[in-house]
Design a protein around this motif. Structure first.
Motif, PDB file in Angstrom:
ATOM      1  N   ILE A  67       0.836  -1.206   0.000  1.00 51.27           N
ATOM      2  CA  ILE A  67       0.000   0.000   0.000  1.00 51.27           C
ATOM      3  C   ILE A  67       0.871   1.257   0.000  1.00 51.27           C
ATOM      4  CG2 ILE A  67      -1.637   1.331   1.396  1.00 51.27           C
ATOM      5  CD1 ILE A  67      -2.741  -1.497   2.307  1.00 51.27           C
ATOM      6  N   LYS A  68       1.910   1.250   0.819  1.00 50.86           N
ATOM      7  CA  LYS A  68       2.829   2.396   0.851  1.00 50.86           C
ATOM      8  C   LYS A  68       3.518   2.579  -0.490  1.00 50.86           C
ATOM      9  CE  LYS A  68       3.871   2.365   5.806  1.00 50.86           C
ATOM     10  NZ  LYS A  68       4.939   2.167   6.836  1.00 50.86           N
ATOM     11  N   ARG A  69       3.912   1.465  -1.101  1.00 51.44           N
ATOM     12  CA  ARG A  69       4.579   1.567  -2.399  1.00 51.44           C
ATOM     13  C   ARG A  69       3.608   2.074  -3.466  1.00 51.44           C
ATOM     14  NH1 ARG A  69       9.286   2.971  -4.289  1.00 51.44           N
ATOM     15  NH2 ARG A  69       9.468   2.374  -6.485  1.00 51.44           N
ATOM     16  N   LEU A  70       2.364   1.628  -3.403  1.00 47.67           N
ATOM     17  CA  LEU A  70       1.371   2.106  -4.360  1.00 47.67           C
ATOM     18  C   LEU A  70       1.155   3.614  -4.233  1.00 47.67           C
ATOM     19  CD1 LEU A  70      -1.257  -0.761  -4.177  1.00 47.67           C
ATOM     20  CD2 LEU A  70      -0.122   0.026  -6.265  1.00 47.67           C
ATOM     21  N   GLU A  71       1.205   4.117  -3.002  1.00 42.18           N
ATOM     22  CA  GLU A  71       1.066   5.565  -2.813  1.00 42.18           C
ATOM     23  C   GLU A  71       2.196   6.310  -3.508  1.00 42.18           C
ATOM     24  OE1 GLU A  71      -1.316   6.059   1.405  1.00 42.18           O
ATOM     25  OE2 GLU A  71       0.840   5.721   1.471  1.00 42.18           O
ATOM     26  N   VAL A  72       3.397   5.716  -3.475  1.00 45.59           N
ATOM     27  CA  VAL A  72       4.551   6.343  -4.131  1.00 45.59           C
ATOM     28  C   VAL A  72       4.427   6.239  -5.646  1.00 45.59           C
ATOM     29  CG1 VAL A  72       7.058   6.206  -4.447  1.00 45.59           C
ATOM     30  CG2 VAL A  72       6.078   5.926  -2.168  1.00 45.59           C
ATOM     31  N   VAL A  73       4.121   5.032  -6.132  1.00 39.24           N
ATOM     32  CA  VAL A  73       4.105   4.788  -7.577  1.00 39.24           C
ATOM     33  C   VAL A  73       2.963   5.519  -8.267  1.00 39.24           C
ATOM     34  CG1 VAL A  73       3.864   3.009  -9.349  1.00 39.24           C
ATOM     35  CG2 VAL A  73       5.260   2.561  -7.341  1.00 39.24           C
ATOM     36  N   THR A  74       1.764   5.488  -7.644  1.00 43.77           N
ATOM     37  CA  THR A  74       0.600   6.114  -8.271  1.00 43.77           C
ATOM     38  C   THR A  74       0.470   7.596  -7.932  1.00 43.77           C
ATOM     39  OG1 THR A  74      -0.884   5.563  -6.423  1.00 43.77           O
ATOM     40  CG2 THR A  74      -0.626   3.919  -8.178  1.00 43.77           C
ATOM     41  N   GLY A  75       1.142   8.038  -6.873  1.00 40.03           N
ATOM     42  CA  GLY A  75       0.996   9.431  -6.442  1.00 40.03           C
ATOM     43  C   GLY A  75      -0.336   9.696  -5.768  1.00 40.03           C
ATOM     44  N   GLN A  76      -1.030   8.626  -5.337  1.00 35.85           N
ATOM     45  CA  GLN A  76      -2.338   8.762  -4.689  1.00 35.85           C
ATOM     46  C   GLN A  76      -2.276   8.137  -3.293  1.00 35.85           C
ATOM     47  OE1 GLN A  76      -5.714   8.096  -7.734  1.00 35.85           O
ATOM     48  NE2 GLN A  76      -4.052   6.786  -8.474  1.00 35.85           N
ATOM     49  N   GLU A  77      -2.918   8.791  -2.339  1.00 37.93           N
ATOM     50  CA  GLU A  77      -2.930   8.292  -0.965  1.00 37.93           C
ATOM     51  C   GLU A  77      -4.183   7.459  -0.722  1.00 37.93           C
ATOM     52  OE1 GLU A  77      -2.499  11.434   1.808  1.00 37.93           O
ATOM     53  OE2 GLU A  77      -0.486  12.007   1.126  1.00 37.93           O
ATOM     54  N   ARG A  78      -4.044   6.502   0.182  1.00 39.32           N
ATOM     55  CA  ARG A  78      -5.206   5.686   0.543  1.00 39.32           C
ATOM     56  C   ARG A  78      -6.187   6.552   1.325  1.00 39.32           C
ATOM     57  NH1 ARG A  78      -5.086   4.341   5.938  1.00 39.32           N
ATOM     58  NH2 ARG A  78      -3.056   4.600   6.951  1.00 39.32           N
ATOM     59  N   THR A  79      -7.456   6.208   1.215  1.00 40.06           N
ATOM     60  CA  THR A  79      -8.494   6.910   1.980  1.00 40.06           C
ATOM     61  C   THR A  79      -9.153   5.986   2.991  1.00 40.06           C
ATOM     62  OG1 THR A  79     -10.206   6.404   0.333  1.00 40.06           O
ATOM     63  CG2 THR A  79      -8.944   8.433   0.019  1.00 40.06           C
ATOM     64  N   LEU A  80      -8.851   4.697   2.943  1.00 44.55           N
ATOM     65  CA  LEU A  80      -9.458   3.712   3.846  1.00 44.55           C
ATOM     66  C   LEU A  80      -8.522   3.399   4.993  1.00 44.55           C
ATOM     67  CD1 LEU A  80     -10.877   1.223   1.165  1.00 44.55           C
ATOM     68  CD2 LEU A  80     -12.119   3.021   2.382  1.00 44.55           C
ATOM     69  N   PRO A  81      -9.057   3.075   6.173  1.00 43.32           N
ATOM     70  CA  PRO A  81      -8.211   2.694   7.312  1.00 43.32           C
ATOM     71  C   PRO A  81      -7.580   1.321   7.065  1.00 43.32           C
ATOM     72  CG  PRO A  81     -10.514   2.363   7.864  1.00 43.32           C
ATOM     73  CD  PRO A  81     -10.498   3.050   6.531  1.00 43.32           C
ATOM     74  N   LEU A  82      -6.416   1.114   7.641  1.00 49.48           N
ATOM     75  CA  LEU A  82      -5.739  -0.177   7.470  1.00 49.48           C
ATOM     76  C   LEU A  82      -6.445  -1.283   8.239  1.00 49.48           C
ATOM     77  CD1 LEU A  82      -1.987   0.904   7.677  1.00 49.48           C
ATOM     78  CD2 LEU A  82      -3.301   0.279   5.651  1.00 49.48           C
ATOM     79  N   GLU A  83      -7.018  -0.954   9.390  1.00 49.68           N
ATOM     80  CA  GLU A  83      -7.716  -1.962  10.176  1.00 49.68           C
ATOM     81  C   GLU A  83      -9.146  -2.112   9.668  1.00 49.68           C
ATOM     82  OE1 GLU A  83      -6.470  -3.977  12.392  1.00 49.68           O
ATOM     83  OE2 GLU A  83      -4.497  -3.039  12.157  1.00 49.68           O
ATOM     84  N   PRO A  84      -9.570  -3.347   9.406  1.00 46.37           N
ATOM     85  CA  PRO A  84     -10.961  -3.558   8.938  1.00 46.37           C
ATOM     86  C   PRO A  84     -11.950  -3.213  10.023  1.00 46.37           C
ATOM     87  CG  PRO A  84      -9.920  -5.663   9.430  1.00 46.37           C
ATOM     88  CD  PRO A  84      -8.847  -4.616   9.556  1.00 46.37           C
ATOM     89  N   GLU A  85     -13.138  -2.783   9.592  1.00 50.46           N
ATOM     90  CA  GLU A  85     -14.169  -2.446  10.577  1.00 50.46           C
ATOM     91  C   GLU A  85     -14.677  -3.691  11.261  1.00 50.46           C
ATOM     92  OE1 GLU A  85     -17.164  -0.358   8.491  1.00 50.46           O
ATOM     93  OE2 GLU A  85     -15.888   1.387   8.021  1.00 50.46           O
TER      94      GLU A  85
END
Length: 213
Positions: A195-213
């Motif tokens: 997920i961290k790498r995807l934020e770097v590669v895509t230039g987009q940040e996650r909007t969902l929490p890492l822990e499932p509800e």
């Protein structure tokens, strides 16, 4: 017996001698720096001087080729480090390519992680249910054995064997649960890294929490 030397033989010999003389005249020279830092021009060059670099000169003193100094240990180490850096960069590039095949946005990876966590936790819940069933059977056997002891009767070996077997089953399931919990932790670390790498590669940040509800 006298051997007659032909005119052609004499001419050939003279021509060969002329070529040898010409080759010796045109022999290359070397220009290098000696151990004292002095510039030297010679028809030979010491082995140690070649490490400092030198020029190859023609018979008329023109530089034909320049041989650079031998690389130092530091330069060799720097080159190897650069090669390794490039190799790692190529590996990372391929990993990024494969990652983008799976997910185009960090949130997609977050959702996939949540699904996987729920699947594994569901299996753990089933196993805990199995432990509850086995524990109930164990309680019944142990109660029966306790009643026999209070009545002064010997506990049959079959009853003791069932108790041992049920206890072993509980331990086995508990080990399976512990292993799956470790799998969940390892899987979460891998997903979080992706997920961290995807934020770097895509230039987009996650909007969902890492822990499932």
């Amino acid at each position: 017996m006298h051997h007659r030397v032909s005119k052609s033989t004499v001419i050939a010999s003279l021509a060969a001698a002329g070529l040898l003389l010409s080759a010796s005249v045109q022999a290359n020279m070397y220009r290098y720096t000696d151990d004292n830092g002095q510039l030297v021009i010679s028809s030979t060059i010491p082995q140690e001087a070649t490490k400092r670099g030198y020029d190859i000169l023609s018979a008329n003193g023109r530089v034909i080729e320049t041989i650079p100094p031998a690389p130092t240990a530091e330069e060799i180490a720097a080159r190897e480090a650069e090669k390794e850096r490039q190799r790692q960069a190529e590996i990372q590039q391929e990993q990024d390519r494969q990652l983008l095949k799976r997910f185009s946005h960090p949130d997609q990876a977050v959702r996939a992680m949540h699904r996987k966590i729920r699947e594994l936790e569901g299996i753990i819940q089933l196993k805990r249910g199995n432990i509850s069933v086995i524990s109930s059977q164990l309680d019944s056997e142990q109660s029966r054995a306790a009643d026999m002891e209070r009545a002064g009767r010997d506990i049959p070996e079959a009853t003791l064997e069932r108790i041992r077997r049920l206890e072993s089953q509980i331990r086995d399931v508990e080990r399976e649960i512990a292993a799956q919990q470790q799998d969940i932790s390892a899987m979460k670390k891998e997903f979080e890294a992706d997920i961290k790498r995807l934020e770097v590669v895509t230039g987009q940040e996650r909007t969902l929490p890492l822990e499932p509800e």
